[in-house]
Design a protein around this motif. Structure first.
Motif, PDB file in Angstrom:
ATOM      1  N   UNK A 137       0.844  -1.213   0.000  1.00 29.70           N
ATOM      2  CA  UNK A 137       0.000   0.000   0.000  1.00 29.70           C
ATOM      3  C   UNK A 137       0.870   1.250   0.000  1.00 29.70           C
ATOM      4  N   UNK A 138       1.919   1.245   0.808  1.00 33.63           N
ATOM      5  CA  UNK A 138       2.786   2.427   0.893  1.00 33.63           C
ATOM      6  C   UNK A 138       3.534   2.658  -0.430  1.00 33.63           C
ATOM      7  N   UNK A 139       4.122   1.578  -0.972  1.00 35.72           N
ATOM      8  CA  UNK A 139       4.957   1.721  -2.179  1.00 35.72           C
ATOM      9  C   UNK A 139       4.148   1.966  -3.447  1.00 35.72           C
ATOM     10  N   UNK A 140       2.959   1.373  -3.530  1.00 27.49           N
ATOM     11  CA  UNK A 140       2.228   1.410  -4.794  1.00 27.49           C
ATOM     12  C   UNK A 140       0.977   2.273  -4.799  1.00 27.49           C
ATOM     13  N   UNK A 141       0.582   2.774  -3.641  1.00 27.02           N
ATOM     14  CA  UNK A 141      -0.576   3.689  -3.621  1.00 27.02           C
ATOM     15  C   UNK A 141      -0.160   5.055  -3.051  1.00 27.02           C
ATOM     16  N   UNK A 142       0.349   5.046  -1.824  1.00 25.36           N
ATOM     17  CA  UNK A 142       0.640   6.341  -1.168  1.00 25.36           C
ATOM     18  C   UNK A 142       1.771   7.082  -1.886  1.00 25.36           C
ATOM     19  N   UNK A 145       1.808  -1.989 -11.907  1.00 26.53           N
ATOM     20  CA  UNK A 145       0.550  -1.696 -12.628  1.00 26.53           C
ATOM     21  C   UNK A 145      -0.352  -0.801 -11.788  1.00 26.53           C
ATOM     22  N   UNK A 146      -0.466  -1.129 -10.503  1.00 22.20           N
ATOM     23  CA  UNK A 146      -1.317  -0.309  -9.616  1.00 22.20           C
ATOM     24  C   UNK A 146      -0.782   1.121  -9.576  1.00 22.20           C
ATOM     25  N   UNK A 147       0.533   1.270  -9.351  1.00 22.92           N
ATOM     26  CA  UNK A 147       1.153   2.596  -9.281  1.00 22.92           C
ATOM     27  C   UNK A 147       0.969   3.371 -10.573  1.00 22.92           C
ATOM     28  N   UNK A 148       1.131   2.689 -11.726  1.00 19.87           N
ATOM     29  CA  UNK A 148       1.016   3.359 -13.025  1.00 19.87           C
ATOM     30  C   UNK A 148      -0.423   3.801 -13.281  1.00 19.87           C
ATOM     31  N   UNK A 149      -1.387   2.918 -12.988  1.00 18.31           N
ATOM     32  CA  UNK A 149      -2.787   3.285 -13.225  1.00 18.31           C
ATOM     33  C   UNK A 149      -3.228   4.428 -12.305  1.00 18.31           C
ATOM     34  N   UNK A 169      -5.977   5.742   2.237  1.00 16.45           N
ATOM     35  CA  UNK A 169      -4.714   5.052   2.549  1.00 16.45           C
ATOM     36  C   UNK A 169      -3.801   5.942   3.395  1.00 16.45           C
ATOM     37  N   UNK A 170      -3.749   7.233   3.062  1.00 13.77           N
ATOM     38  CA  UNK A 170      -2.889   8.148   3.825  1.00 13.77           C
ATOM     39  C   UNK A 170      -3.408   8.300   5.253  1.00 13.77           C
TER      40      UNK A 170
END
Lengths: 207, 201
Positions: free
Chosen positions: A99-104, B8-12, B38-39
């Motif tokens: 979650x931290x690396x790929x979303x936040x 893929x998640x990060x790119x999208x 998430x934050x």
């Protein structure tokens, strides 16, 4: 008592922190460290209160079938997923790191990066060299931007040097004066709070 | 193209955020809410970790019962939920945090932002740059005198200070833009290098 106790707490806490730093009194150092830990602990409870308010607000959106109900659901889902991953599996767990690396991190960077388009758009609308001082702001901004990019060196080899000089000399003088001025302001505000003159943080106004 | 789910998640997510530049859309709004959630969750986890290390462990393992004081103050923040007559109780933890914050502010600002900046400004007049730094700082400081009616000399000095402030703001603006652009380059680099493998260097 309802009015006096909070002011006394503020004054004692503030004076204790100042005394510990400026005077070498035995025992005060440990006390100040303990008080700072207490403040971190109280702040954690404040964070829990904020989380409850956020969750309640978005739960209301969902139960009332508000037009943003789906978005509220997404927010709650991602919040609870992060909390469950971090609290029950630990901050080293794969789910939490994912979650931290790929979303936040990517979203945070993308939101900040997007601000450059807003800055450019605002600059285009606001920057007009209508006076000498406005022109100084505009020209300095352009020199620093070009001087810090590879294209600046291609335009003129002197441009990066000029940008560095602007940052290290006039900008340094301006920033230093602003820091000194803001320091005086911050000391004044802090003293007003510690002495109980400023009570706005308690919703009591000033006296 | 990458086969890593995380990339893929990060790119999208990145594409969704940048889609706002075209117009506000559902994809953007969804990602915006996921990010906020998430934050917020991340902050809650950090707060929980603080409660464990600075509250639970000292109390249970170290038998330090004084920790109950901040715990009681923390619980006072929730007092309004018990009834409006208890609203006043939340002032105590707030005043404690503000008092500690004000004390720490004075400690750090007096030395770091005031004394050290002043001492760094006292430079010998042996170069043009030093002269500009010293006189420039004094000129900008003179611009911030609002407590008395300025004399003619002070007005002139304040006018010079205004020029220096404008140059400072211009430089800060340029720096801010370049900082954001380097973040943008970072995201584009991530997309082309790690996601679709178009940059192979």
């Amino acid at each position: 008592m309802k009015r006096e106790v909070p002011i006394i707490v503020t004054t004692v806490a503030g004076i204790f922190m100042i005394l510990e730093y400026f005077h070498n009194i035995p025992g005060l150092a440990n006390g100040a460290k303990e008080l700072q830990n207490w403040a971190i602990l109280v702040a954690a409870f404040a964070l829990a209160l904020a989380a409850i308010n956020l969750a309640a607000r978005h739960l209301r959106n969902i139960t009332a079938r508000h037009q943003n109900a789906v978005h509220s659901g997404l927010l709650l889902a991602s919040m609870f997923a992060t909390v469950i991953a971090g609290i029950f599996f630990g901050t080293d767990a794969r789910a939490f790191v994912f979650i931290f690396d790929n979303i936040i991190t990517p979203c945070g960077s993308a939101f900040y990066a997007m601000a450059c388009f807003h800055l450019a758009s605002a600059a285009y609308r606001a920057f007009r060299a209508q006076s000498g001082q406005a022109a100084a702001l505009l020209i300095t901004g352009i020199i620093v931007m070009l001087g810090r990019a590879p294209i600046g060196d291609l335009i003129h080899p002197y441009l990066p040097k000029m940008a560095t000089w602007l940052m290290q000399v006039p900008n340094l003088a301006g920033m230093r004066a602003i820091m000194i001025s803001s320091a005086i302001g911050m000391i004044g505000v802090s003293l007003r709070i510690i002495t109980g003159i400023d009570r706005t943080h308690l919703g009591m106004g000033q006296e | 193209m990458s086969t890593d789910v995380g990339i893929w998640v990060g790119a999208l997510m990145t594409i969704a955020v940048f889609s706002y530049l075209f117009s506000e859309n559902e994809f953007y709004k969804a990602v915006e809410h996921i990010y906020v959630g998430a934050a917020a969750g991340y902050s809650i986890v950090l707060g929980f970790s603080n409660v464990v290390t600075k509250g639970w462990q000292p109390l249970v393992e170290g038998r330090q019962f004084q920790v109950l004081i901040p715990v009681a103050m923390g619980l006072m923040l929730f007092a309004p939920y018990a009834g409006t007559q208890y609203n006043w109780m939340r002032r105590i933890p707030i005043s404690f945090i503000v008092g500690i914050g004000a004390g720490i502010t004075i400690r750090s600002v007096v030395i770091e932002q005031f004394v050290k900046q002043l001492s760094a400004t006292i430079l010998p007049f042996n170069s043009v740059n030093n002269v500009i730094i010293v006189l420039g700082t004094l000129a900008v400081l003179s611009y911030f005198f609002f407590t008395f009616k300025p004399s003619r000399a002070l007005k002139t000095s304040a006018e010079v200070g205004k020029w220096i402030i404008m140059i400072t703001f211009g430089a800060s603006f340029g720096n801010a833009v370049m900082g954001r652009i380097s973040l943008l380059i970072g995201r584009i680099d991530f997309m082309f290098r790690e996601w679709i493998h178009l940059i192979k260097l």
